[in-house]
Design a protein around this motif. Structure first.
Motif, PDB file in Angstrom:
ATOM      1  N   ARG A  71     -19.338  96.299 -49.159  1.00  0.00           N
ATOM      2  CA  ARG A  71     -20.355  97.344 -49.250  1.00  0.00           C
ATOM      3  C   ARG A  71     -20.829  97.505 -50.680  1.00  0.00           C
ATOM      4  O   ARG A  71     -20.093  97.231 -51.624  1.00  0.00           O
ATOM      5  CB  ARG A  71     -19.830  98.670 -48.696  1.00  0.00           C
ATOM      6  N   ASN A  73     -22.229 100.580 -52.657  1.00  0.00           N
ATOM      7  CA  ASN A  73     -22.432 102.021 -52.552  1.00  0.00           C
ATOM      8  C   ASN A  73     -23.708 102.482 -53.249  1.00  0.00           C
ATOM      9  O   ASN A  73     -24.285 103.503 -52.869  1.00  0.00           O
ATOM     10  CB  ASN A  73     -21.228 102.766 -53.105  1.00  0.00           C
ATOM     11  N   THR A  77     -25.444 100.152 -48.557  1.00  0.00           N
ATOM     12  CA  THR A  77     -25.536  98.978 -47.688  1.00  0.00           C
ATOM     13  C   THR A  77     -24.151  98.391 -47.421  1.00  0.00           C
ATOM     14  O   THR A  77     -23.314  98.338 -48.325  1.00  0.00           O
ATOM     15  CB  THR A  77     -26.431  97.911 -48.336  1.00  0.00           C
ATOM     16  N   VAL A  78     -23.959  97.964 -46.178  1.00  0.00           N
ATOM     17  CA  VAL A  78     -22.740  97.261 -45.793  1.00  0.00           C
ATOM     18  C   VAL A  78     -23.129  95.861 -45.334  1.00  0.00           C
ATOM     19  O   VAL A  78     -24.200  95.663 -44.737  1.00  0.00           O
ATOM     20  CB  VAL A  78     -21.980  98.021 -44.688  1.00  0.00           C
ATOM     21  N   CYS A  95     -24.150  98.048 -36.732  1.00  0.00           N
ATOM     22  CA  CYS A  95     -23.433  98.696 -37.824  1.00  0.00           C
ATOM     23  C   CYS A  95     -23.269 100.179 -37.511  1.00  0.00           C
ATOM     24  O   CYS A  95     -24.037 100.765 -36.745  1.00  0.00           O
ATOM     25  CB  CYS A  95     -24.109  98.474 -39.163  1.00  0.00           C
TER      26      CYS A  95
END
Length: 121
Positions: A71, A73, A77-78, A95
């Motif tokens: 991810r 931060n 977004t992952v 997700c």
């Protein structure tokens, strides 16, 4: 309004790789755990991998050693890096994130719309 948008799915041959991305947007105060699930038609949604806000990870046994969750931060977004894909990985990947929106004191679960991954020769 908070939303999750996935990208990166597609068709790949066995042994190939794909990288999925999921970006959260909207009035976000904080994001807790993030995760990827996958689902086949008529089946339940199964956890593939998860990552805590501090970076701790967890994987389904079927993907250990092949998939990597990460991810960013700053970008909310992952990612899911999928290597050495096999036909059994074919599914719609969703997700998930626990998000506290602006003005809220509680986390709420949000889901993306899903992206199709097909592994076939």
């Amino acid at each position: 309004q908070v939303q999750l948008v996935e990208s990166g799915g597609g068709l790949v041959q066995p042994g190939g790789s794909l990288r999925l991305s999921c970006a959260a947007s909207g009035s976000i105060r904080s994001i807790g755990a993030m995760a990827w699930y996958r689902q086949l038609p008529g089946k339940q949604r199964d956890l593939v991998a998860s990552i805590s806000s501090r970076g701790g990870t967890n994987y389904a046994d079927s993907v250990k050693g092949r998939f990597t969750i990460s991810r960013d931060n700053l970008k909310n977004t992952v990612y899911l890096q999928m290597d050495n894909l096999v036909p059994e990985d074919t599914a719609v990947y969703h997700c998930n994130a626990a998000i506290r929106s602006s003005g809220s004191y509680l986390n709420r679960d949000y889901w993306g719309q899903g992206t199709q991954v097909t592994v076939s020769s």
